[in-house]
Write an enzyme that holds these catalytic residues in place. Structure first.
Site, PDB file in Angstrom:
ATOM      1  N   LYS A 249      67.628 -31.253 -31.716  1.00 45.82           N
ATOM      2  CA  LYS A 249      67.536 -31.206 -30.473  1.00 45.82           C
ATOM      3  C   LYS A 249      69.177 -31.447 -29.748  1.00 45.82           C
ATOM      4  O   LYS A 249      69.525 -30.897 -28.673  1.00 45.82           O
ATOM      5  CB  LYS A 249      66.728 -32.509 -30.036  1.00 45.82           C
ATOM      6  CG  LYS A 249      65.227 -32.366 -30.275  1.00 45.82           C
ATOM      7  CD  LYS A 249      64.530 -33.588 -29.966  1.00 45.82           C
ATOM      8  CE  LYS A 249      65.002 -35.068 -30.614  1.00 45.82           C
ATOM      9  NZ  LYS A 249      64.811 -34.781 -32.312  1.00 45.82           N
TER      10      LYS A 249
ATOM     11  N   GLU B 224      71.390 -43.288 -29.000  1.00 42.15           N
ATOM     12  CA  GLU B 224      71.502 -42.410 -30.133  1.00 42.15           C
ATOM     13  C   GLU B 224      72.534 -42.936 -30.828  1.00 42.15           C
ATOM     14  O   GLU B 224      73.045 -43.842 -30.664  1.00 42.15           O
ATOM     15  CB  GLU B 224      71.805 -41.188 -29.315  1.00 42.15           C
ATOM     16  CG  GLU B 224      70.544 -40.177 -28.837  1.00 42.15           C
ATOM     17  CD  GLU B 224      69.493 -39.939 -30.041  1.00 42.15           C
ATOM     18  OE1 GLU B 224      69.990 -39.009 -30.599  1.00 42.15           O
ATOM     19  OE2 GLU B 224      68.608 -40.454 -29.859  1.00 42.15           O
ATOM     20  N   ARG B 225      72.911 -42.150 -31.717  1.00 39.65           N
ATOM     21  CA  ARG B 225      74.256 -42.613 -32.681  1.00 39.65           C
ATOM     22  C   ARG B 225      75.650 -42.562 -31.953  1.00 39.65           C
ATOM     23  O   ARG B 225      75.994 -41.721 -31.432  1.00 39.65           O
ATOM     24  CB  ARG B 225      74.127 -41.704 -33.935  1.00 39.65           C
ATOM     25  CG  ARG B 225      72.996 -41.610 -34.938  1.00 39.65           C
ATOM     26  CD  ARG B 225      72.952 -40.636 -35.852  1.00 39.65           C
ATOM     27  NE  ARG B 225      71.648 -40.335 -36.510  1.00 39.65           N
ATOM     28  CZ  ARG B 225      70.850 -39.355 -36.122  1.00 39.65           C
ATOM     29  NH1 ARG B 225      71.038 -38.764 -34.946  1.00 39.65           N
ATOM     30  NH2 ARG B 225      69.383 -39.288 -36.586  1.00 39.65           N
TER      31      ARG B 225
END
Length: 466
Positions: A166, A192-193
């Site tokens: 994604k 997210e990271r």
């Protein structure tokens, strides 16, 4: 002891005190006047902990969600509010910069001075000001442009489980579209990271597209309150560019599921009973409040592309189902296709777009797309027979269909600019006319004598070599 309001910097501050602290949930008491819902409350001796009023418990007490760590707060501790909600900076000075959820620069650059600030809680624009266009937003990615054309001013979702690509597709879309996109982009990272954010910042700087981009992050390591509201911060910035500067905005969100997940965490902290599969009972409303602000006016459009993590690859999960209803295009990424080496790993039969209509994209594009879909669907039905009896047992016509389908699957793969360092293959940007021509020629058996690998990971069909 009675508490009295006081003025600082021309603003009236209403004092209060902390009643209880339970993780990120803080109960506060205001004897003089109860702050409204969404009001920003400062707690602690330096006002360092920022809390959003969420629930009125009675005529003097409010329950709030802390946006940062509550370490150092204690029962009876001081708090104050002006009654205003959290505000985000807006304006052209944001371009090329990276911000956290509070609108503070986190890229190590100079601090912003004399910015205009707006509340992150804005109502969607009225229906009378909205317009729906039938313009297609071509991306240069063959599988998307042919079978799932995106709508200018629409919302597209990238659905997939963990590790199917994604973020890679989102990054490629930024690369392909910011270059030819006349407006500007806002990238919103929700839960997210940190590594992905840092890599994206470096890549965009190297590609020269950062000066037209604003980046806003509420990362995985931040409290749920920050992850839940970072999307609203990004939308407030986008609405300023659309309404005040009349510029088209490309809004990229990675990942909408993390927004829903943060809402679920907050719902549990507030003591609400969960609904189906453990999600918050208010999920549909919360998602609509965010999604309905993404709209187009006659002057400019906000076009949104959103990554949506699908838990356990289950597209019937309530988070995926509720997100589907807001989108004009749904691009489903398949773990099976990724395992077979087809990148981008788009499920060509499950992905859908409302723009795939002959009056919008033209008769030729529509007919080729339908022929490709039909060929791939027939191949899918024949796979069980091939597995049991072998391809030799099929009729001559069915064998031809299988050969075409296998070449189409390979032709609709594409090397990405953003993965060149990993694959060693130079990225390709393919015009829609070249994609249609390539599919037509494969359907006409022009490449029946070529090995299947000849059309794998190429750009236009002219690059195929026997």
């Amino acid at each position: 002891m009675a508490m009295h309001s006081f003025h600082i910097d021309g603003q009236q501050r209403i004092p209060g005190r902390i009643i209880s602290v339970r993780g990120n949930v803080v109960d506060l008491e205001f004897e003089e006047r109860l702050p409204p819902i969404h009001a920003l409350i400062h707690a602690g001796h330096k006002g360092q902990v920022r809390i959003e009023a969420t629930v009125h418990l009675n005529d003097q007490q409010v329950r709030g969600i802390a946006f940062n760590a509550t370490a150092g707060l204690y029962r009876g501790g001081p708090a104050w509010t002006t009654g205003d909600s959290l505000k985000a900076p807006v304006g052209e000075a944001l371009l090329g910069r990276m911000f956290n959820f509070f609108g503070e620069a986190i890229d190590g650059g100079p601090p912003l001075s004399e910015m205009v600030y707006r509340s992150i809680h804005q109502r969607p624009i009225e229906l009378s000001r909205r317009v729906t266009s039938e313009a297609v937003f071509f991306t240069g990615i063959k599988a998307i442009d042919l079978l799932v054309p995106l709508e200018r001013g629409g919302k597209a979702g990238l659905f997939g489980g963990a590790g199917v690509g994604k973020t890679v597709v989102i990054t490629e879309l930024i690369h392909n579209m910011v270059g030819k996109h006349k407006g500007m982009s806002i990238f919103c990272g929700i839960g997210e990271r940190c590594r992905e954010g840092e890599e994206l910042y470096r890549e965009m700087k190297a590609a020269g597209v950062l000066p037209n981009t604003v980046m806003v992050f509420g990362q995985m390591n931040e409290p749920p309150g920050a992850r839940f509201r970072v999307g609203h911060t990004a939308l407030t910035m986008a609405e300023y560019f659309r309404d005040d500067l009349e510029r088209d905005v490309l809004l990229l969100i990675d990942n909408i599921f993390r927004f829903i997940q943060a809402g679920s965490e907050l719902s549990g902290l507030l003591g609400r009973l969960p609904s189906r599969m453990g999600y918050q009972p208010t999920m549909a409303t919360e998602l609509a409040e965010l999604e309905e602000r993404i709209a187009s006016t006659s002057q400019a459009a906000i076009t949104s592309i959103q990554a949506v993590y699908v838990p356990a690859d289950d597209l019937t999960d309530p988070s995926a189902v509720h997100t589907f209803s807001h989108l004009s295009a749904s691009i489903v990424l398949s773990r099976k296709r990724a395992s077979e080496g087809f990148y981008p790993a788009i499920d060509l039969l499950q992905s859908r777009s409302i723009m795939l209509q002959p009056r919008i994209i033209g008769a030729r594009h529509y007919e080729v797309a339908q022929a490709v879909r039909k060929t791939l669907a027939t191949y899918e039905e024949l796979k069980d027979i091939i597995a049991m009896l072998g391809i030799e047992e099929l009729s001559r016509q069915d064998r031809k269909t299988v050969y075409r389908a296998r070449r189409l699957e390979r032709f609709l793969t594409q090397p990405f600019f953003t993965t060149t360092q990993f694959t060693g293959l130079a990225g390709k940007l393919v015009d829609i006319a070249d994609t249609i021509e390539g599919c037509e020629r494969i359907l006409n058996d022009d490449f029946a004598e070529y090995p299947e690998s000849a059309v794998y990971m190429i750009g236009a069909i002219g690059e195929a070599k026997p």
